[in-house]
Design an enzyme around this catalytic site. Sequence first.
Site, mmCIF file in Angstrom:
data_model
loop_
_atom_site.group_PDB
_atom_site.id
_atom_site.type_symbol
_atom_site.label_atom_id
_atom_site.label_comp_id
_atom_site.label_asym_id
_atom_site.label_seq_id
_atom_site.Cartn_x
_atom_site.Cartn_y
_atom_site.Cartn_z
ATOM 1 N N SER A 1 3.667 -2.263 10.174
ATOM 2 C CA SER A 1 5.124 -2.374 10.331
ATOM 3 C C SER A 1 5.680 -3.741 9.910
ATOM 4 C CB SER A 1 5.536 -2.019 11.765
ATOM 5 O OG SER A 1 5.167 -0.689 12.067
ATOM 6 N N HIS B 1 -9.467 1.469 4.870
ATOM 7 C CA HIS B 1 -8.184 1.593 5.581
ATOM 8 C C HIS B 1 -8.376 2.503 6.800
ATOM 9 C CE1 HIS B 1 -4.036 2.578 6.510
ATOM 10 N NE2 HIS B 1 -3.711 1.478 5.856
ATOM 11 N N GLY C 1 2.913 -1.165 4.205
ATOM 12 C CA GLY C 1 2.980 0.258 3.906
ATOM 13 C C GLY C 1 4.408 0.691 3.587
ATOM 14 N N GLY C 2 5.088 1.266 4.572
ATOM 15 C CA GLY C 2 6.419 1.846 4.383
ATOM 16 C C GLY C 2 7.400 0.927 3.660
ATOM 17 N N ASN D 1 0.880 -1.170 0.000
ATOM 18 C CA ASN D 1 0.000 0.000 0.000
ATOM 19 C C ASN D 1 0.918 1.220 0.000
ATOM 20 O OD1 ASN D 1 -1.753 2.081 0.483
ATOM 21 N ND2 ASN D 1 -2.336 1.439 2.545
ATOM 22 N N TRP D 2 1.031 1.830 -1.159
ATOM 23 C CA TRP D 2 1.961 2.969 -1.276
ATOM 24 C C TRP D 2 1.434 4.221 -0.586
ATOM 25 C CZ3 TRP D 2 3.688 2.734 -7.161
ATOM 26 C CH2 TRP D 2 4.619 1.694 -7.303
ATOM 27 N N LYS D 3 0.158 4.228 -0.225
ATOM 28 C CA LYS D 3 -0.452 5.425 0.372
ATOM 29 C C LYS D 3 -0.229 6.622 -0.568
ATOM 30 C CE LYS D 3 -0.072 3.219 4.815
ATOM 31 N NZ LYS D 3 0.053 3.297 6.254
ATOM 32 N N GLU E 1 -5.300 -4.836 10.515
ATOM 33 C CA GLU E 1 -4.247 -3.840 10.733
ATOM 34 C C GLU E 1 -4.483 -3.119 12.059
ATOM 35 O OE1 GLU E 1 -2.307 -2.615 6.760
ATOM 36 O OE2 GLU E 1 -3.962 -1.257 7.136
ATOM 37 N N GLY F 1 2.819 2.272 10.767
ATOM 38 C CA GLY F 1 3.791 3.352 10.605
ATOM 39 C C GLY F 1 4.538 3.698 11.879
ATOM 40 N N GLU G 1 -6.674 4.809 7.937
ATOM 41 C CA GLU G 1 -6.413 6.232 7.664
ATOM 42 C C GLU G 1 -7.642 6.886 7.025
ATOM 43 O OE1 GLU G 1 -2.772 5.569 5.542
ATOM 44 O OE2 GLU G 1 -1.820 4.968 7.424
HETATM 45 P P1 13P Z 1 3.178 0.346 7.617
HETATM 46 O O1 13P Z 1 3.638 -0.943 7.004
HETATM 47 O O2 13P Z 1 3.929 1.538 7.138
HETATM 48 O O3 13P Z 1 3.110 0.236 9.116
HETATM 49 O O4 13P Z 1 1.679 0.574 7.117
HETATM 50 C C1 13P Z 1 0.768 -0.449 7.219
HETATM 51 C C2 13P Z 1 -0.455 -0.086 6.456
HETATM 52 O O5 13P Z 1 -1.196 0.802 6.827
HETATM 53 C C3 13P Z 1 -0.718 -0.817 5.206
HETATM 54 O O6 13P Z 1 -1.985 -0.562 4.745
#
Ligand code: 13P
Length: 250
Positions: free
Chosen positions: A212, A94, A233-234, A9-11, A166, A172, A96
């Site tokens: 993470s 998600h 994510g990251g 997930n590149w956000k 999640e 993050g 967020e």
């Molecule tokens: P991180 O891997 O950066 O913690 O993010 C997880 C996430 O929200 C994937 O959708």
Amino acid sequence: MRRKVIAGNWKMNMLPNEAIAFIEALAPLVKDTQNEVILCVPYTDLFYSLLTAQGTNIKIGAQNMHFEESGAYTGEVSGKMLKSIGVEYVIIGHSERRQYFAETDETVNKKIKAALRNELKPIVCVGETLEQRESGKTEEIITTQTRLALEGLTQEQLNSVIIAYEPIWAIGTGKTATSEDANNSIKAIRNEIAKLYGNDVADEIIIQYGGSVKSSNAKELFTTSDIDGGLVGGSSLKADEFSKIVNYMN
Ligand code: 13P
């Protein structure tokens, strides 16, 4: 045996030229994997990513969509639009989006139905906050979110749904749920699905862990009984690191 699904997930990251370079770098690194590889990219990267991923085993997803097919919804993108350019997956709900964009269990449910209507496979996110976890409510929160998200879906539709557990406090932050904790939460989600749809559906549905995930913890997480891969994510922003997560057994 359930397959493993590793989704990035590149956000709100990556410009089209970066997306193209990333996919060109990633493709040879993951070409031999048995695991499913998905990249959920910003809308502006979708078309370039789809073209670049052609002929590879990398699948492309979006990160959100609207539940209507078209109309006066300035700034929104519909499932029909995503499908029209060849998108296969879409992240729905998600944390967020729930936190910053007023996504509710009700809109999540509508979006999942709209995704399925357009033959998109939703990756549905559920997860508890730190406060909820500390007050012992994790299981109640995630099973309720799951039930409300899936309300009104048929057993057959569940075949096209992926769930991502999640925990919000792990996103993050560098804090990962222990593999045991994550596995137990995912078992609770699977039990809820068994109650709603029976054991066969619950045994088949893919439930990922997100929060993470990195190459150093992927193997421990993904070799538990119930975690069927990750939503990353990251660590999905660097092709080399992401490829190591996809190839976590090597
Ligand atoms: P991180 O891997 O950066 O913690 O993010 C997880 C996430 O929200 C994937 O959708």
